[in-house]
Structure formats: structure tokens, C-alpha cells
Write a protein that holds these residues in place. Sequence first.
Motif, PDB file in Angstrom:
ATOM      1  N   ASN A   3       8.251   4.308  -4.190  1.00 31.57           N
ATOM      2  CA  ASN A   3       9.172   3.885  -3.250  1.00 31.57           C
ATOM      3  C   ASN A   3      10.547   4.931  -3.246  1.00 31.57           C
ATOM      4  OD1 ASN A   3      11.066   2.424  -1.365  1.00 31.57           O
ATOM      5  ND2 ASN A   3      11.504   0.937  -3.102  1.00 31.57           N
ATOM      6  N   ILE A   4      10.689   5.887  -2.187  1.00 34.29           N
ATOM      7  CA  ILE A   4      11.616   6.805  -2.250  1.00 34.29           C
ATOM      8  C   ILE A   4      12.599   6.318  -1.281  1.00 34.29           C
ATOM      9  CG2 ILE A   4      11.992   9.272  -1.262  1.00 34.29           C
ATOM     10  CD1 ILE A   4       9.750   9.242  -3.628  1.00 34.29           C
ATOM     11  N   HIS A   5      13.752   6.280  -1.858  1.00 36.12           N
ATOM     12  CA  HIS A   5      14.977   6.165  -1.021  1.00 36.12           C
ATOM     13  C   HIS A   5      16.052   7.022  -1.121  1.00 36.12           C
ATOM     14  CE1 HIS A   5      16.279   4.321  -4.952  1.00 36.12           C
ATOM     15  NE2 HIS A   5      15.067   3.865  -4.909  1.00 36.12           N
ATOM     16  N   TYR A  30       5.980  15.538   2.030  1.00 35.53           N
ATOM     17  CA  TYR A  30       5.870  15.346   3.353  1.00 35.53           C
ATOM     18  C   TYR A  30       5.834  13.850   3.685  1.00 35.53           C
ATOM     19  CZ  TYR A  30       0.652  14.385   3.031  1.00 35.53           C
ATOM     20  OH  TYR A  30      -0.402  14.131   2.693  1.00 35.53           O
ATOM     21  N   LYS A  31       5.217  13.045   2.550  1.00 31.82           N
ATOM     22  CA  LYS A  31       5.355  11.677   2.683  1.00 31.82           C
ATOM     23  C   LYS A  31       6.762  10.959   2.388  1.00 31.82           C
ATOM     24  CE  LYS A  31       0.265  10.501   2.317  1.00 31.82           C
ATOM     25  NZ  LYS A  31      -0.839   9.801   1.476  1.00 31.82           N
ATOM     26  N   ALA A  32       7.092  11.753   1.379  1.00 35.56           N
ATOM     27  CA  ALA A  32       8.500  11.256   0.858  1.00 35.56           C
ATOM     28  C   ALA A  32       9.595  11.514   1.979  1.00 35.56           C
ATOM     29  CB  ALA A  32       9.029  11.909  -0.241  1.00 35.56           C
ATOM     30  N   ASP A  69       2.604  14.881  -1.757  1.00 32.39           N
ATOM     31  CA  ASP A  69       2.873  13.800  -1.244  1.00 32.39           C
ATOM     32  C   ASP A  69       4.357  13.301  -1.376  1.00 32.39           C
ATOM     33  OD1 ASP A  69       0.404  13.855  -0.415  1.00 32.39           O
ATOM     34  OD2 ASP A  69      -0.314  12.289  -1.778  1.00 32.39           O
ATOM     35  N   TYR A  70       4.637  13.009  -2.688  1.00 33.38           N
ATOM     36  CA  TYR A  70       6.125  12.294  -2.870  1.00 33.38           C
ATOM     37  C   TYR A  70       6.860  13.096  -3.730  1.00 33.38           C
ATOM     38  CZ  TYR A  70       3.974   8.286  -0.745  1.00 33.38           C
ATOM     39  OH  TYR A  70       3.338   7.249   0.190  1.00 33.38           O
TER      40      TYR A  70
END
Length: 78
Positions: A3-5, A30-32, A69-70
Amino acid sequence: MPNIHIKKLDKLISDIVSKNKIPEKILIGYKAYAELMSDRKFFEEVAGSAMEPSKRKYKKIKIKVTQDDYQLEVKCSN
């Protein structure tokens, strides 16, 4: 799926500044990046910072989107 915020990114930046270092570049997977772009504050600042996606910034710090990804990392100059 992590969960990136925006609060996590802001904390990374403030931690570096508190150590009297200058943030130079934000490396974001890129997904983050896609998750962060769903945050209105982040989107408005990044999208408004430059016409070209490769020149975008957050809090006047260059953003580099990576293939991890993240990944969420702030590089600094010594």
C-alpha cells in the motif's frame, strides 16, 4: 500488493532533510507511481510541474520512474 501512499513518500523526504541532506531524486517503481498518481495532491503537483513526463518533479525533487514494481526511494547528494 504494498500500500503506497503520499504520507510514506513525505516521511522519506522529511527524514532525509532532518539529517541535513539534500534530496536529489525520487525513484518510484511504475506500480507505486500509478498508486501515487491516484492521490489528488501528488497528481496535481507532479502533473503541473512539467509538460514532459520525464521532467516531472514532486516538492521540487526530480522523479525517476523505475521498472521495479513498488520501489520507493529518495536519493540524496552528500
